[in-house]
Design a protein around this motif. Structure first.
Motif, PDB file in Angstrom:
ATOM      1  N   UNK A 142      44.082 147.495 -12.197  1.00  0.00           N
ATOM      2  CA  UNK A 142      44.908 146.857 -13.215  1.00  0.00           C
ATOM      3  C   UNK A 142      46.294 146.511 -12.662  1.00  0.00           C
ATOM      4  N   UNK A 143      46.829 145.379 -13.129  1.00  0.00           N
ATOM      5  CA  UNK A 143      48.202 145.035 -12.783  1.00  0.00           C
ATOM      6  C   UNK A 143      49.146 145.650 -13.817  1.00  0.00           C
ATOM      7  N   UNK A 144      50.449 145.432 -13.620  1.00  0.00           N
ATOM      8  CA  UNK A 144      51.429 146.062 -14.511  1.00  0.00           C
ATOM      9  C   UNK A 144      51.270 145.666 -15.956  1.00  0.00           C
ATOM     10  N   UNK A 145      50.933 144.406 -16.208  1.00  0.00           N
ATOM     11  CA  UNK A 145      50.704 143.932 -17.566  1.00  0.00           C
ATOM     12  C   UNK A 145      49.587 144.718 -18.237  1.00  0.00           C
ATOM     13  N   UNK A 146      48.496 144.899 -17.505  1.00  0.00           N
ATOM     14  CA  UNK A 146      47.349 145.589 -18.081  1.00  0.00           C
ATOM     15  C   UNK A 146      47.635 147.067 -18.325  1.00  0.00           C
TER      16      UNK A 146
END
Length: 367
Positions: A142-146
């Motif tokens: 996951x990226x930071x948004x997720x």
């Protein structure tokens, strides 16, 4: 909150496809399409919709022309060219023109057989493999948004738990408590409730018990496992409560599960194999004499769906990397008597793990 960068996601997917020897990716409606370009059709019908990712051309999203405005609004600034096909035309002809005539492609597990067969008729020199076979970890990191979205979903589930334990359990049917859990999840911002397991007394010994008409009694252990989607990302947490004062044995078993869950949490670190997390939890429960009663894997990934790779289970050698989000949920289930499970969603970080559920893990007494 960190903004999503769909170009990075698509580039990462294409790199993974190249490493798997694929000529490109065909992404149909479902969680992969939402993840890669932000488009989740409100109604999935027999009309063909497909995102096409190949290394030599800009990403293209082929949709029914009547749904083109919705698709263009959904992808926004994502680097995707949206094209439409008209009713009465052959959508597979349009799709075939956007793909190389030779090669093996990855295709969404959610693709309709009719669409795949239609494409194969137009491009007989191509072959196809399901994402689950060739790109099983497509959404695992996951990226930071997720992570921000998952943390918000976890906080909403935590708030739901803190409200439910203030309510009365004794004398009520499991189904009634499950309905309260669902209402509270919605009240705290969930758009979708996926499950509300309320397993009281002997029903708690079934990990996937379907909340029913059993009346909860004084002296019952009650397993509460609930979650759903908030802003497109999943929550999933479990706590076990007790109606009235527990027996010493009940306290002991709950403490064994708590220690197993804590040990597994502390074992999370980059480079550790997924199976290592399962082994650590299982070792604690086995050494306490309850190994045969821990009857499921220790965890599963979570993201735009509540169950997805990676899985914390024996035989899964995939190494953990920062950004992987998954559950840690050991349990002990005594047939005909009661069960105990404790579950948090965690994210692997550079230095270890971070919990996305933060309600107390000690045994909670309810009325």
């Amino acid at each position: 909150m960190t903004l999503v960068d769909y170009s990075v996601r698509m580039e990462r997917a294409l790199r993974a496809a190249a490493e798997a020897g694929l000529a490109g990716l065909i992404v149909m409606p479902g969680p992969d399409l939402a993840h890669l370009c932000g488009y989740a059709p409100t109604a999935v019908t027999e009309r063909l919709t497909a995102l096409l990712l190949t290394p030599d051309r800009k990403a293209r999203l082929l949709v029914p022309v009547l749904e083109r405005p919705e698709a263009e609004a959904a992808v926004g600034s994502a680097p995707v060219e949206v094209t439409g096909w008209m009713d009465g035309n052959d959508p597979y002809e349009d799709l075939a023109e956007l793909l190389p005539a030779q090669g093996r492609f990855g295709i969404s597990d959610s693709a309709w057989a009719a669409h795949l067969l239609g494409l194969q008729r137009k491009l007989p020199g191509t072959a196809y493999s399901a994402f689950s076979e060739v790109l099983p970890m497509l959404r695992a990191v996951k990226d930071g948004y997720e992570v921000d979205r998952l943390a918000a979903a976890g906080a909403a589930a935590d708030a739901t738990f803190e409200r439910i334990v203030e309510m009365r359990f004794s004398g009520r049917r499991e189904r009634e408590v499950a309905d309260d859990l669902a209402a509270l999840l919605l009240e705290h911002g969930h758009s979708q409730v996926d499950f509300t397991i309320v397993g009281s007394g002997p029903n708690g010994a079934n990990p996937h018990h379907d909340s029913g008409d059993r009346i909860i009694e004084d002296g019952d252990m009650v397993v509460l496992d609930f979650g759903g989607l908030k802003d497109g990302y999943g929550s999933d947490t479990t706590r076990t409560v007790h109606v009235g004062e527990p027996t010493p044995e009940e306290r002991k078993i709950h403490e064994v599960v708590r220690e197993a869950q804590q040990a597994a949490f502390e074992a999370v670190r980059p480079g550790a194999a997924c199976q290592d997390i399962d082994r650590v939890a299982r070792k604690v429960i086995g050494e306490a004499g309850y190994g045969e009663y821990f009857i499921h894997r220790t965890g599963h990934g979570i993201g735009v769906t509540t169950h997805e790779p990676p899985y914390m289970v024996e035989g899964e050698h995939l190494p953990l990397v920062p950004g992987m989000c998954f559950s840690i949920e050991p349990g002990i289930y005594l047939p005909g008597r009661f069960g105990v499970r404790i579950e948090d969603i965690v994210v692997c970080t550079e230095t270890g793990a971070r919990r996305l559920n933060n309600t107390a893990r000690e045994l909670r007494i309810v009325s």
